[in-house]
Design a protein around this motif. Structure first.
Motif, PDB file in Angstrom:
ATOM      1  N   PHE A  27       0.836  -1.197   0.000  1.00 43.28           N
ATOM      2  CA  PHE A  27       0.000   0.000   0.000  1.00 43.28           C
ATOM      3  C   PHE A  27       0.875   1.252   0.000  1.00 43.28           C
ATOM      4  CE2 PHE A  27      -2.246  -3.486   1.862  1.00 43.28           C
ATOM      5  CZ  PHE A  27      -3.525  -3.401   1.332  1.00 43.28           C
ATOM      6  N   GLY A  28       0.303   2.327  -0.525  1.00 40.14           N
ATOM      7  CA  GLY A  28       1.012   3.594  -0.548  1.00 40.14           C
ATOM      8  C   GLY A  28       0.072   4.719  -0.914  1.00 40.14           C
ATOM      9  N   ARG A  29       0.615   5.939  -0.924  1.00 39.92           N
ATOM     10  CA  ARG A  29      -0.186   7.104  -1.304  1.00 39.92           C
ATOM     11  C   ARG A  29      -0.385   7.160  -2.813  1.00 39.92           C
ATOM     12  NH1 ARG A  29       3.728  11.176   1.649  1.00 39.92           N
ATOM     13  NH2 ARG A  29       5.110   9.592   0.767  1.00 39.92           N
ATOM     14  N   THR A  30       0.510   6.504  -3.554  1.00 38.43           N
ATOM     15  CA  THR A  30       0.385   6.376  -5.003  1.00 38.43           C
ATOM     16  C   THR A  30       0.657   4.928  -5.375  1.00 38.43           C
ATOM     17  OG1 THR A  30       2.727   6.777  -5.486  1.00 38.43           O
ATOM     18  CG2 THR A  30       1.280   8.729  -5.276  1.00 38.43           C
ATOM     19  N   HIS A  31       0.310   4.560  -6.603  1.00 43.19           N
ATOM     20  CA  HIS A  31       0.554   3.177  -7.006  1.00 43.19           C
ATOM     21  C   HIS A  31       2.040   2.891  -7.122  1.00 43.19           C
ATOM     22  CE1 HIS A  31       1.027   4.958 -11.024  1.00 43.19           C
ATOM     23  NE2 HIS A  31       1.557   3.808 -11.421  1.00 43.19           N
ATOM     24  N   LEU A  32       2.842   3.922  -7.430  1.00 40.01           N
ATOM     25  CA  LEU A  32       4.286   3.716  -7.518  1.00 40.01           C
ATOM     26  C   LEU A  32       4.898   3.451  -6.148  1.00 40.01           C
ATOM     27  CD1 LEU A  32       5.213   6.476 -10.137  1.00 40.01           C
ATOM     28  CD2 LEU A  32       5.013   4.001 -10.505  1.00 40.01           C
ATOM     29  N   GLU A  33       4.397   4.152  -5.144  1.00 39.90           N
ATOM     30  CA  GLU A  33       4.874   3.909  -3.777  1.00 39.90           C
ATOM     31  C   GLU A  33       4.514   2.490  -3.349  1.00 39.90           C
ATOM     32  OE1 GLU A  33       3.631   5.583   0.579  1.00 39.90           O
ATOM     33  OE2 GLU A  33       4.094   7.102  -0.936  1.00 39.90           O
ATOM     34  N   ALA A  34       3.280   2.073  -3.623  1.00 35.82           N
ATOM     35  CA  ALA A  34       2.863   0.712  -3.282  1.00 35.82           C
ATOM     36  C   ALA A  34       3.707  -0.313  -4.036  1.00 35.82           C
ATOM     37  CB  ALA A  34       1.381   0.531  -3.606  1.00 35.82           C
ATOM     38  N   ALA A  35       3.950  -0.056  -5.303  1.00 36.47           N
ATOM     39  CA  ALA A  35       4.741  -0.981  -6.119  1.00 36.47           C
ATOM     40  C   ALA A  35       6.160  -1.129  -5.599  1.00 36.47           C
ATOM     41  CB  ALA A  35       4.755  -0.495  -7.568  1.00 36.47           C
ATOM     42  N   ASN A  36       6.749  -0.010  -5.175  1.00 34.91           N
ATOM     43  CA  ASN A  36       8.109  -0.079  -4.634  1.00 34.91           C
ATOM     44  C   ASN A  36       8.154  -0.945  -3.381  1.00 34.91           C
ATOM     45  OD1 ASN A  36      10.102   1.244  -2.471  1.00 34.91           O
ATOM     46  ND2 ASN A  36      11.040   1.322  -4.514  1.00 34.91           N
ATOM     47  N   HIS A  37       7.159  -0.772  -2.506  1.00 36.57           N
ATOM     48  CA  HIS A  37       7.112  -1.590  -1.287  1.00 36.57           C
ATOM     49  C   HIS A  37       6.962  -3.073  -1.634  1.00 36.57           C
ATOM     50  CE1 HIS A  37       6.637   1.309   2.210  1.00 36.57           C
ATOM     51  NE2 HIS A  37       6.683   2.113   1.164  1.00 36.57           N
TER      52      HIS A  37
END
Length: 788
Positions: free
Chosen positions: A234-244
């Motif tokens: 999960f993240g504030r953006t899909h890129l943040e979630a993807a990185n995690h």
């Protein structure tokens, strides 16, 4: 079939949440991760991010097919076994076995302590290698507490294939350590993967996106490697979630698992060493319900009762903060002697207090009210907790200096608005309740101590005098005698659940009725004088009445005859007779009406009574009953009280579809463990015990107010008239042959008092008011009869 861009069938079926019958909850202690997950029916269901009051998925499970006619949904069609990997640590091993022996799915489930990722290490065992089995991951996003407004798409992050979803400022990414053979996004019930696979035996549709609806993400997993890791991040953006997601998989499941378990075990070493079966795990449950980003804020439950029947109009479920439940949880941490935890809770209470000194009925973690009712116990209990915090050295003098103005506001609110309550502790009825009055009186004595500590002796004196007055009226308000129910159980009388009338004493209720909520039409109609509750035990728990007081013993007989249920797992109690909050008679979910079921936390409360009465063996039996009521260590709000209904998952003595786990129940369990160990009720307020049980203190004053006008004044007492404006009281005790004038005095809490002592031979006091600021007369007379 070739890929298509947008899935058809928008917006999908109306969104629903999922079962509250949890078999596990998990969360990392590390502050780097803001994710909490729950398990039910062998699969991951609600996941909360970035706060414990925001649910983000409905569920995520696997589907297994043979590409043709065989269709097995993990949560419905397999046999589940869920266990913790280490004792007391919320890390889980789940084994889901196909009853026909075709396959077994074994999962270890944790949170990455360093990232916003739920990790599942999955082993898929195919029993017959000749079967052409296919495995699909199916995830239903409900981001931002909403199922009907999610957008999903197929994509990648730096070459890693993923599935994404977003709603507002929250996004998720699902990634797999092995290859995705196919991926698709669809609308639930029309174009989602479940519908596709059910129809075709395989994932034939490959839609690239679905916009603003009730959607599902589906991916077929390459079974060339039957062991893999699935990351939901999960993240504030899909890129943040993807990185995690990518980072968690690269870092390795074993690395995350080792750190996750070590952090929990380190914390648990600080706890008391008790042999009780679920003591350590109950402590973990309490800790997981505390918000990381709002320290001290503890939600009631990581669940939505009967969630499968609830949709987007019920965003909160139980994952909000009830101040009452929060203080009950603080009591659990007090029992654990984890002073920092208690300090955080008190500070959270102070930070969320309303401007008028009250607290919301329940609230989102930032303090925004959710429901708008008022229970006076939600004002009283925090006052008691503030004093406990000071006396147990969880706050120093400087902190108390900051808290006192807020604590004084709460005390003032209690003085102005009590002892009548808009809602009892069950958030249903108005009136005078033994439980609420017990907490209010204990809070006034706690408030007196706080006032004394802070140099306000006049306020301290007034709090004690008011507490004494309210304490002396408990029986007048709530104890009935000579009723048909009393005769039925061969007792002189008993405490009732609530008296809704300020002007009518309990002895004069007669055949008056109340129409209880949670019932159709007038099915809740009940005689007030025969409405019995376990709440009277609070008079003992809070130190106002002795456990062997004849009125308490009488009430216990009625409680056990009317409210006790003996299950194969132990004794449990209903809240009150004719309760309507629970499943229907046939086991269907509560829908605003139903039949109240037994509450395990009430076994804990009864256990504390037994300890107060010196019956430690009985308390131990009730502790073991609570152990038995737990599902994989999780205590439910209610248990089923009738014969089994297997097709609805209801078994005599086991959890219903109500909230599970309930943090309040786990706190009560912990407190019972400690009280048994100490051989006394460890949290009974000292001030009430000393004043009312040891010294048997009686009130000097009888309080009269416009909203709480007593009709009878015991001859030995002084009539204290309370108003909220300055006035002169004109009074007589001989039918106006002589008239007296008494000026009101302000007491430091916004209340003006006028004390009247009548002639010993007088039979009645009559009085009226002249209001100083407006120079107006009240225009009517009032009277109080003097009891002989």
């Amino acid at each position: 079939m070739s890929q298509q861009s947008e899935a058809p069938g928008a917006p999908g079926l109306e969104a629903r949440w999922t079962s509250s019958r949890k078999s596990g909850i998990g969360k990392a202690l590390n502050s780097a991760s803001d994710v909490t997950f729950t398990l039910s029916h062998g699969i991951l269901n609600e996941v909360y991010y970035p706060r414990e009051d925001i649910a983000c998925i409905r569920d995520m499970g696997f589907i297994v097919t043979d590409g043709h006619n065989s269709f097995s949904e993990e949560k419905k069609d397999t046999e589940h076994l869920t266990k913790t990997i280490k004792d007391g640590v919320p890390a889980y091993r789940v084994m889901n076995t196909d009853p026909f022996g075709k396959f077994q799915i074994t999962k270890e489930i944790i949170v990455d302590p360093f990232r916003n990722t739920v990790l599942q290490h999955v082993v898929f065992e195919q029993k017959d290698p000749n079967l052409p089995l296919q495995l699909f991951a199916l995830l239903a996003p409900h981001l931002n507490n909403e199922g009907g407004n999610n957008t999903g798409w197929v994509g990648e992050y730096k070459g890693s294939e993923m599935l994404f979803a977003q709603n507002g400022d929250i996004a998720l990414a699902m990634s797999c350590s092995t290859k995705w053979l196919k991926r698709s996004i669809g609308y639930v019930g029309t174009s989602d993967g479940w519908t596709d696979i059910k129809q075709h035996g395989k994932l034939e549709w490959e839609f690239e996106q679905a916009t603003k609806g009730n959607i599902a993400l589906t991916g077929e997993i390459d079974l060339a490697e039957q062991e893999f890791v699935l990351a939901i991040s999960f993240g504030r953006t899909h890129l943040e979630a993807a990185n995690h997601a990518r980072a968690s998989i690269l870092d390795g499941f074993d690395t995350a698992k080792r750190r996750y378990i070590e952090e929990w075990q380190t914390w648990q070493k600080t706890l008391p060493k008790l042999a009780a079966k679920n003591f350590k795990f109950s402590a973990s449950i309490l800790r997981m319900h505390e918000a990381k980003n709002f320290p001290g804020g503890i939600i009631a439950s990581l669940s939505i009762p009967w969630g499968e029947t609830k949709g987007d109009t019920d965003k909160s479920g139980y994952h909000v903060v009830w101040p009452r439940d929060l203080v009950e949880s603080a009591g659990g941490f007090n029992a654990l002697e984890t002073k920092e935890d208690v300090s955080r809770i008190v500070n959270y209470l102070m930070s969320t207090q309303n401007a008028d000194g009250s607290w919301p009925q329940n609230m989102w973690l930032q303090g925004e009210p959710n429901w708008l009712g008022l229970q006076m116990d939600q004002i009283a209990l925090p006052i008691i907790e503030i004093l406990k915090g000071y006396l147990r050295n969880t706050m120093g003098k400087h902190r108390m200096t900051r808290y006192w103005p807020l604590a004084k506001k709460a005390i003032t609110f209690l003085l102005v608005n009590g002892p009548y309550t808009e809602q009892d502790r069950w958030e249903e009825e108005s009136g005078f309740s033994p439980f609420t009055m017990a907490t209010e009186i204990a809070a006034l004595l706690a408030g007196a101590e706080l006032a004394k500590i802070n140099g306000e002796e006049d306020l301290a004196t007034y709090c004690r005098e008011t507490a004494d007055s309210w304490n002396d009226t408990i029986e007048y308000r709530t104890y009935v005698t000579g009723t048909p129910l009393a005769k039925k159980h061969n007792v002189e009388g008993y405490y009732i659940r609530i008296n809704p009338f300020a002007e009518i004493p309990a002895s004069e209720l007669g055949n008056r009725t109340i129409n209880l909520i949670n019932h159709h039409a007038d099915q809740g109609k009940t005689k007030i004088s025969e409405l019995v509750s376990v709440d009277a035990l609070a008079l003992v728990r809070f130190g106002l009445r002795a456990p062997d007081d004849p009125r308490i013993l009488n009430t216990l007989k009625v409680i056990d005859a009317e409210l006790k249920v003996d299950t194969p797992k132990g004794s449990c109690w209903y809240r009150y007779n004719n309760d309507g909050y629970g499943e229907q008679e046939n086991g269907d979910p509560y829908d605003g009406t139903g039949i109240g079921r037994a509450w395990p936390l009430l076994s804990g409360e009864r256990g504390h009574y037994e300890i107060a009465a010196g019956n430690i063996d009985n308390a131990n039996k009730l502790l073991k009953a609570m152990d038995s009521f737990a599902n994989n260590g999780l205590l439910p709000e209610q248990i089923w009280d009738k014969a089994d209904i297997p097709e609805k998952g209801l078994y005599f003595g086991s959890h219903t579809g109500s909230a599970m786990p309930l943090s309040w129940a786990h706190a009560e369990y912990i407190k019972l463990c400690i009280s048994i160990d100490h051989k006394k009720v460890f949290d009974m307020p000292e001030q009430t015990q000393e004043r009312y049980i040891q010294k048997k203190k009686k009130a000097v004053y009888q309080v009269w107010r416009f909203d709480n006008g007593v009709e009878i004044l015991p001859k030995e007492k002084i009539l204290r008239i309370e108003t909220f404006e300055k006035c002169a009281v004109h009074w007589t005790d001989n039918d106006w042959k002589d008239q007296h004038i008494a000026e009101s005095k302000e007491n430091g809490a916004g209340i003006f008092t006028t004390d009247i002592k009548a002639n010993k031979k007088s039979a009645k006091i009559e009085f009226t008011f002249h209001w100083k600021e407006t120079d107006k007369w009240e225009g009517r007379n009032f009277s109080v009869n003097i009891a002989r």
